[in-house]
Motif scaffolding. Structure first.
Motif, PDB file in Angstrom:
ATOM      1  N   THR A 114      31.217  41.848  40.091  1.00 41.18           N
ATOM      2  CA  THR A 114      31.406  41.217  38.778  1.00 41.18           C
ATOM      3  C   THR A 114      31.651  42.266  37.705  1.00 41.18           C
ATOM      4  OG1 THR A 114      29.967  39.408  39.454  1.00 41.18           O
ATOM      5  CG2 THR A 114      30.380  39.639  37.107  1.00 41.18           C
ATOM      6  N   THR A 115      30.963  43.386  37.778  1.00 39.11           N
ATOM      7  CA  THR A 115      31.185  44.482  36.827  1.00 39.11           C
ATOM      8  C   THR A 115      32.616  44.983  36.920  1.00 39.11           C
ATOM      9  OG1 THR A 115      28.862  45.137  36.996  1.00 39.11           O
ATOM     10  CG2 THR A 115      30.392  46.768  36.118  1.00 39.11           C
ATOM     11  N   MET A 116      33.121  45.134  38.145  1.00 44.89           N
ATOM     12  CA  MET A 116      34.502  45.573  38.342  1.00 44.89           C
ATOM     13  C   MET A 116      35.484  44.545  37.777  1.00 44.89           C
ATOM     14  SD  MET A 116      36.757  47.667  39.442  1.00 44.89           S
ATOM     15  CE  MET A 116      35.816  48.845  40.401  1.00 44.89           C
ATOM     16  N   LEU A 117      35.194  43.267  38.008  1.00 41.93           N
ATOM     17  CA  LEU A 117      36.069  42.214  37.493  1.00 41.93           C
ATOM     18  C   LEU A 117      36.108  42.231  35.967  1.00 41.93           C
ATOM     19  CD1 LEU A 117      37.849  39.951  38.544  1.00 41.93           C
ATOM     20  CD2 LEU A 117      35.886  38.440  38.525  1.00 41.93           C
ATOM     21  N   ASN A 118      34.953  42.394  35.345  1.00 35.92           N
ATOM     22  CA  ASN A 118      34.896  42.489  33.881  1.00 35.92           C
ATOM     23  C   ASN A 118      35.690  43.695  33.380  1.00 35.92           C
ATOM     24  OD1 ASN A 118      33.432  40.310  32.785  1.00 35.92           O
ATOM     25  ND2 ASN A 118      31.509  41.168  33.505  1.00 35.92           N
ATOM     26  N   ALA A 119      35.572  44.827  34.089  1.00 33.49           N
ATOM     27  CA  ALA A 119      36.249  46.053  33.646  1.00 33.49           C
ATOM     28  C   ALA A 119      37.773  45.904  33.746  1.00 33.49           C
ATOM     29  CB  ALA A 119      35.772  47.240  34.477  1.00 33.49           C
ATOM     30  N   ILE A 120      38.250  45.336  34.850  1.00 31.81           N
ATOM     31  CA  ILE A 120      39.705  45.166  35.013  1.00 31.81           C
ATOM     32  C   ILE A 120      40.243  44.149  34.015  1.00 31.81           C
ATOM     33  CG2 ILE A 120      41.508  44.404  36.611  1.00 31.81           C
ATOM     34  CD1 ILE A 120      39.902  45.552  38.880  1.00 31.81           C
ATOM     35  N   SER A 121      39.422  43.134  33.686  1.00 31.76           N
ATOM     36  CA  SER A 121      39.888  42.080  32.780  1.00 31.76           C
ATOM     37  C   SER A 121      40.189  42.615  31.377  1.00 31.76           C
ATOM     38  CB  SER A 121      38.851  40.960  32.696  1.00 31.76           C
ATOM     39  OG  SER A 121      37.709  41.375  31.973  1.00 31.76           O
ATOM     40  N   LYS A 122      39.669  43.799  31.047  1.00 30.97           N
ATOM     41  CA  LYS A 122      39.946  44.378  29.724  1.00 30.97           C
ATOM     42  C   LYS A 122      41.404  44.807  29.599  1.00 30.97           C
ATOM     43  CE  LYS A 122      35.222  45.994  29.085  1.00 30.97           C
ATOM     44  NZ  LYS A 122      34.878  44.927  28.153  1.00 30.97           N
ATOM     45  N   MET A 123      42.114  44.870  30.724  1.00 31.00           N
ATOM     46  CA  MET A 123      43.524  45.267  30.687  1.00 31.00           C
ATOM     47  C   MET A 123      44.450  44.061  30.526  1.00 31.00           C
ATOM     48  SD  MET A 123      42.833  48.357  30.878  1.00 31.00           S
ATOM     49  CE  MET A 123      44.535  48.834  30.627  1.00 31.00           C
ATOM     50  N   ILE A 124      43.883  42.859  30.432  1.00 31.96           N
ATOM     51  CA  ILE A 124      44.707  41.661  30.268  1.00 31.96           C
ATOM     52  C   ILE A 124      45.276  41.620  28.852  1.00 31.96           C
ATOM     53  CG2 ILE A 124      44.638  39.129  30.235  1.00 31.96           C
ATOM     54  CD1 ILE A 124      42.454  39.250  32.354  1.00 31.96           C
ATOM     55  N   GLY A 147      48.422  37.600  38.368  1.00 30.08           N
ATOM     56  CA  GLY A 147      47.319  38.274  37.678  1.00 30.08           C
ATOM     57  C   GLY A 147      46.001  37.576  37.860  1.00 30.08           C
ATOM     58  N   SER A 148      45.960  36.564  38.751  1.00 32.89           N
ATOM     59  CA  SER A 148      44.682  35.890  39.017  1.00 32.89           C
ATOM     60  C   SER A 148      43.797  36.799  39.861  1.00 32.89           C
ATOM     61  CB  SER A 148      44.929  34.563  39.734  1.00 32.89           C
ATOM     62  OG  SER A 148      45.630  33.670  38.893  1.00 32.89           O
ATOM     63  N   MET A 149      42.486  36.654  39.685  1.00 31.26           N
ATOM     64  CA  MET A 149      41.542  37.524  40.371  1.00 31.26           C
ATOM     65  C   MET A 149      40.356  36.709  40.874  1.00 31.26           C
ATOM     66  SD  MET A 149      41.443  40.916  37.929  1.00 31.26           S
ATOM     67  CE  MET A 149      41.759  40.202  36.324  1.00 31.26           C
ATOM     68  N   CYS A 150      39.683  37.236  41.913  1.00 30.64           N
ATOM     69  CA  CYS A 150      38.471  36.595  42.422  1.00 30.64           C
ATOM     70  C   CYS A 150      37.641  37.640  43.155  1.00 30.64           C
ATOM     71  CB  CYS A 150      38.826  35.431  43.351  1.00 30.64           C
ATOM     72  SG  CYS A 150      39.659  35.935  44.867  1.00 30.64           S
ATOM     73  N   THR A 151      36.409  37.285  43.468  1.00 34.03           N
ATOM     74  CA  THR A 151      35.538  38.156  44.261  1.00 34.03           C
ATOM     75  C   THR A 151      35.085  37.391  45.489  1.00 34.03           C
ATOM     76  OG1 THR A 151      33.418  37.511  43.264  1.00 34.03           O
ATOM     77  CG2 THR A 151      34.684  39.203  42.121  1.00 34.03           C
ATOM     78  N   LEU A 152      34.742  38.131  46.536  1.00 34.20           N
ATOM     79  CA  LEU A 152      34.158  37.519  47.728  1.00 34.20           C
ATOM     80  C   LEU A 152      33.297  38.554  48.443  1.00 34.20           C
ATOM     81  CD1 LEU A 152      35.854  38.651  50.419  1.00 34.20           C
ATOM     82  CD2 LEU A 152      37.533  37.030  49.618  1.00 34.20           C
ATOM     83  N   HIS A 153      32.454  38.070  49.343  1.00 36.27           N
ATOM     84  CA  HIS A 153      31.548  38.956  50.090  1.00 36.27           C
ATOM     85  C   HIS A 153      32.215  39.393  51.387  1.00 36.27           C
ATOM     86  CE1 HIS A 153      27.693  38.572  47.839  1.00 36.27           C
ATOM     87  NE2 HIS A 153      28.294  37.497  47.394  1.00 36.27           N
ATOM     88  N   ALA A 154      32.421  40.676  51.554  1.00 35.58           N
ATOM     89  CA  ALA A 154      32.957  41.242  52.799  1.00 35.58           C
ATOM     90  C   ALA A 154      32.667  42.731  52.812  1.00 35.58           C
ATOM     91  CB  ALA A 154      34.456  40.976  52.930  1.00 35.58           C
TER      92      ALA A 154
END
Length: 514
Positions: free
Chosen positions: A305-315, A393-400
């Protein structure tokens, strides 16, 4: 042939080179290392005294000639095996314990003098001001004398009890704590700088802890009780909360809180922390700005989630972004951002709104990007459809545990749903939709690192083809347990370079990857 199965002469004592017979040995003699008159070894040399260390090594299957590194490893394994497995207790003594005992005496009398509705309208500081003279009256009645420090501490715990989350308030206020894990009223652990440690707080009893859990859930319209013993919720600052109560939790009410960082973390900050290299940060900035379809893969607490928040700043600020989560914890900085949250079923089992329902509805809300907090089921198919139907530009997270496993999990999640699609078609849609997989891991020293950045190229027969752009390689471990490694660029030309060129970032992207 003798009775022991030996031919005559073999077990006897005659002739050169003939070995002693079965069971033949010299008589044992006491004492030290001596030699007899004939120059032969006595029993003291034949059976030397046993060395305690050698005996311990032999027990572990080692010897004195074993390399030091293996000896050190075996010593650590023995220490781990002999460590006590008993769980600790968070209950404390001393100043805090005495304040809590006084609070139990003061609180009932204080509630008799306070209007709950009026108190609920006040902030913590205002309530403390109102309470100060009343607390003085109650202490006089109880014939208790407190110094200034004790009075301030008593005011704080009383206000936290009435308006806040009781003993959890001091843990939530600690900026170094990232996770809070309450395992019943007698035990609370926290994660501080990547390491778990026992917290010095206490709850009165199970009922006290259960009331705090209900307060957390009720504040966001969720409920938790014996009929609904599981609940996902969030705090006012965005921290994610999971609650599980008896009979499912055998130690009592369990609360897990993933704290929300008050200071937004950027990709540059992560590079400064050592979570990735500067080149990797540049590549991820380009991926976010160039509208790559990104999947962030990792284990629990690895920093997805931290990574997703960080990348989203480039939107781009002009894009309309929709986020969909079970419990809203994403905090995007874009002006045109609409967060959506699922809803559990009511007591009758009706009214549930799932992530899949929200993804379907989001497609009708004119989004530029759809971001899923986490995919774990049939909504994976809808997410792939969104990525492949004009929502770049859609993004998601998953467990792997690896990029390859992330692709396999996505295939499995689609196949587990009620959608009757051949596996080859699912694999092809994944290959056409996903462009970048970011693998994050929390290593055993507590550090969180980006271990792989992998491109999804396409299909080759029935197999999804990928190529690795960056990789973290483990090298060694320092004396204080810190993992030493190296971030390596594979030196490959990225297949997504053409997409970066459309946004004018192709040169920076290529230089970062080579």
């Amino acid at each position: 042939m003798s009775a022991f199965g030996r031919r005559g002469g073999i077990g006897g004592g005659g002739g050169a080179g003939v070995r002693p017979g079965f069971g033949v040995a010299r008589p044992m003699q006491g004492g030290g290392m001596q030699r007899n008159d004939a120059g032969g070894a006595t029993a003291g040399e034949q059976f030397p005294p046993l060395d305690a260390l050698a005996l311990a090594l032999e027990t572990d299957g080692l010897s004195a000639t074993t390399p030091p590194a293996q000896l050190d490893a075996m010593a650590r394994l023995t220490e781990r095996q002999n460590a006590s497995g008993e769980s600790g207790s968070s209950r404390v003594e001393g100043f805090e314990a005495s304040i809590h005992r006084i609070k139990e005496q003061v609180l009932p009398r204080l509630l008799e003098r306070v209007d709950p509705e009026a108190a609920a309208t006040l902030g913590k500081d205002e309530l403390a001001e109102e309470f100060r003279p009343i607390i003085g009256e109650v202490l006089a009645e109880l014939k208790l004398t407190l110094n200034r420090r004790e009075q301030f501490a008593l005011e704080k715990v009383l206000v936290d009890e009435l308006l806040g989350l009781g003993p959890l308030e001091e843990l939530l206020a600690d900026a170094d704590i990232s996770d809070i894990m309450v395992n019943g009223p007698d035990q609370t652990f926290v994660e501080r700088k990547g390491k778990l440690e026992l917290a010095q707080i206490q709850f009165r009893d199970e009922e006290h802890l259960f009331q705090i859990a209900q307060r957390i859930c009720n504040s966001v319209g969720r409920r938790v009780d014996q009929t609904s013993p599981l609940a996902d919720a969030r705090l006012k600052d965005g921290s994610r909360v999971n609650v599980i109560v008896p009979p499912l939790s055998l130690k009592g009410t369990a609360i897990s809180i993933r704290k929300f960082s008050a200071k937004p973390i950027t990709l540059d900050m992560m590079a400064g922390f050592g979570s990735m290299s500067p080149k990797m940060a540049t590549a991820l900035k380009v991926a976010g700005a160039s509208r790559f379809n990104i999947v962030i893969s990792g284990g629990t607490g690895s920093g997805k989630t931290t990574m997703l928040n960080a990348i989203s700043k480039m939107i781009d600020p002009g894009e309309r972004v929709l986020t969909i989560e079970d419990a809203a914890e994403l905090r995007l900085q874009q002006p045109h951002w609409l967060p959506l949250e699922t809803r559990p079923a009511n007591l009758e089992g009706q009214g549930e709104i799932s992530i899949r329902d929200l993804v379907k509805n989001a497609l009708r809300m004119r989004p530029d990007r759809i971001i899923l907090g986490e995919i774990r089921g049939s909504e994976c198919f809808d997410m792939l459809a969104a990525m492949n139907t004009g929502h770049d530009g859609s993004m998601c997270t998953l467990h792997a545990n690896s990029p390859r496993e992330a692709l396999a999990r996505m295939e499995n999640m689609v196949m587990m749903s009620d959608i009757k699609v051949p596996k080859e078609a699912i694999s092809r849609q994944i290959a056409d939709s996903v462009e970048l997989i970011i693998q994050v891991k929390r290593l055993r020293d507590g550090s969180r690192r980006v271990t792989n950045i992998t491109e999804v190229i396409g299909m080759e027969g029935p197999v999804i083809v990928t190529q690795e752009l960056f990789k973290f390689e483990y090298l060694d471990e320092s004396a204080d347990g810190k993992i030493i490694g190296e971030y390596r660029s594979m030196g490959l030309r990225p297949y997504t370079l053409d997409k970066a060129r459309q946004y004018g970032f192709d040169q920076a992207y290529l230089e970062a990857c080579l």
